[in-house]
Design a protein around this motif. Structure first.
Motif, PDB file in Angstrom:
ATOM      1  N   GLU A 130     -56.836   8.658 -19.692  1.00 43.40           N
ATOM      2  CA  GLU A 130     -58.149   8.131 -19.312  1.00 43.40           C
ATOM      3  C   GLU A 130     -58.546   6.955 -20.192  1.00 43.40           C
ATOM      4  O   GLU A 130     -58.974   5.912 -19.700  1.00 43.40           O
ATOM      5  N   ASP A 131     -58.420   7.095 -21.487  1.00 44.82           N
ATOM      6  CA  ASP A 131     -58.814   6.017 -22.390  1.00 44.82           C
ATOM      7  C   ASP A 131     -57.956   4.772 -22.193  1.00 44.82           C
ATOM      8  O   ASP A 131     -58.461   3.649 -22.218  1.00 44.82           O
ATOM      9  N   LEU A 182     -59.183   3.164 -19.008  1.00 47.39           N
ATOM     10  CA  LEU A 182     -60.501   2.546 -19.170  1.00 47.39           C
ATOM     11  C   LEU A 182     -60.407   1.192 -19.857  1.00 47.39           C
ATOM     12  O   LEU A 182     -61.157   0.269 -19.529  1.00 47.39           O
ATOM     13  N   LEU A 184     -61.268   8.290 -12.108  1.00 46.88           N
ATOM     14  CA  LEU A 184     -62.161   7.346 -12.792  1.00 46.88           C
ATOM     15  C   LEU A 184     -62.955   6.516 -11.785  1.00 46.88           C
ATOM     16  O   LEU A 184     -64.132   6.220 -12.013  1.00 46.88           O
ATOM     17  N   GLU A 238     -65.621   8.886 -10.287  1.00 45.53           N
ATOM     18  CA  GLU A 238     -66.682   9.193 -11.254  1.00 45.53           C
ATOM     19  C   GLU A 238     -67.535   7.983 -11.610  1.00 45.53           C
ATOM     20  O   GLU A 238     -68.499   8.108 -12.361  1.00 45.53           O
ATOM     21  N   LYS A 245     -66.573   5.339 -13.358  1.00 41.92           N
ATOM     22  CA  LYS A 245     -66.193   4.713 -14.629  1.00 41.92           C
ATOM     23  C   LYS A 245     -65.478   3.396 -14.383  1.00 41.92           C
ATOM     24  O   LYS A 245     -65.556   2.482 -15.204  1.00 41.92           O
ATOM     25  N   ARG A 259     -64.774   0.547 -10.999  1.00 39.90           N
ATOM     26  CA  ARG A 259     -65.227   0.219  -9.648  1.00 39.90           C
ATOM     27  C   ARG A 259     -64.269  -0.790  -9.031  1.00 39.90           C
ATOM     28  O   ARG A 259     -64.073  -1.884  -9.578  1.00 39.90           O
ATOM     29  N   LYS A 314     -65.927  -2.659 -14.614  1.00 36.19           N
ATOM     30  CA  LYS A 314     -66.564  -1.510 -15.247  1.00 36.19           C
ATOM     31  C   LYS A 314     -67.526  -0.898 -14.246  1.00 36.19           C
ATOM     32  O   LYS A 314     -68.308  -1.602 -13.612  1.00 36.19           O
ATOM     33  N   HIS A 370     -70.702   4.158 -15.075  1.00 33.53           N
ATOM     34  CA  HIS A 370     -70.508   5.218 -16.075  1.00 33.53           C
ATOM     35  C   HIS A 370     -69.370   4.898 -17.043  1.00 33.53           C
ATOM     36  O   HIS A 370     -68.907   5.787 -17.753  1.00 33.53           O
ATOM     37  N   TRP A 371     -68.944   3.625 -17.066  1.00 27.05           N
ATOM     38  CA  TRP A 371     -67.876   3.216 -17.970  1.00 27.05           C
ATOM     39  C   TRP A 371     -68.344   3.375 -19.413  1.00 27.05           C
ATOM     40  O   TRP A 371     -69.519   3.189 -19.739  1.00 27.05           O
ATOM     41  N   ARG A 372     -67.425   3.745 -20.285  1.00 26.83           N
ATOM     42  CA  ARG A 372     -67.713   3.800 -21.724  1.00 26.83           C
ATOM     43  C   ARG A 372     -66.484   3.265 -22.444  1.00 26.83           C
ATOM     44  O   ARG A 372     -65.364   3.357 -21.951  1.00 26.83           O
TER      45      ARG A 372
END
Length: 87
Positions: free
Chosen positions: A14-15, A18, A53, A56, A58, A60, A69, A72-74
């Motif tokens: 996931e990280d 992202l 992702l 959710e 995170k 788009r 992003k 809900h991206w972090r």
């Protein structure tokens, strides 16, 4: 120069997605995993995590090669900690 092998082997899928999805097309990320951590691709974890992702919010998708992003991206922890020489 980034140590892609260490990032792929030590950070969560996931990280990695992202961070790299905003800069690198998905096929190139897939190739990184094939080279350094094949079981993630072979098990389907990479594509299922990417799809999750997007669901959710995170990431788009917007019809371009790279997603944006999502709402809900972090930032991944390894970015916040400036590991691997990333800024």
């Amino acid at each position: 120069m980034l140590d892609f092998e260490s990032i792929v082997k030590n950070e969560s899928v996931e990280d990695v997605l992202l961070y790299f999805s905003l800069r690198t097309p998905y096929p190139a990320i897939d190739r990184m995993y094939v080279k350094y951590h094949f079981d993630v691709v072979a098990s389907g974890e990479l594509i299922s995590t990417y799809q999750r992702l997007v669901r959710e919010g995170k990431l788009r998708e917007h019809g371009q090669a790279l997603p944006e992003k999502g709402p809900h991206w972090r930032a991944p922890d390894f970015i916040l900690q400036k590991k691997y020489g990333l800024k």
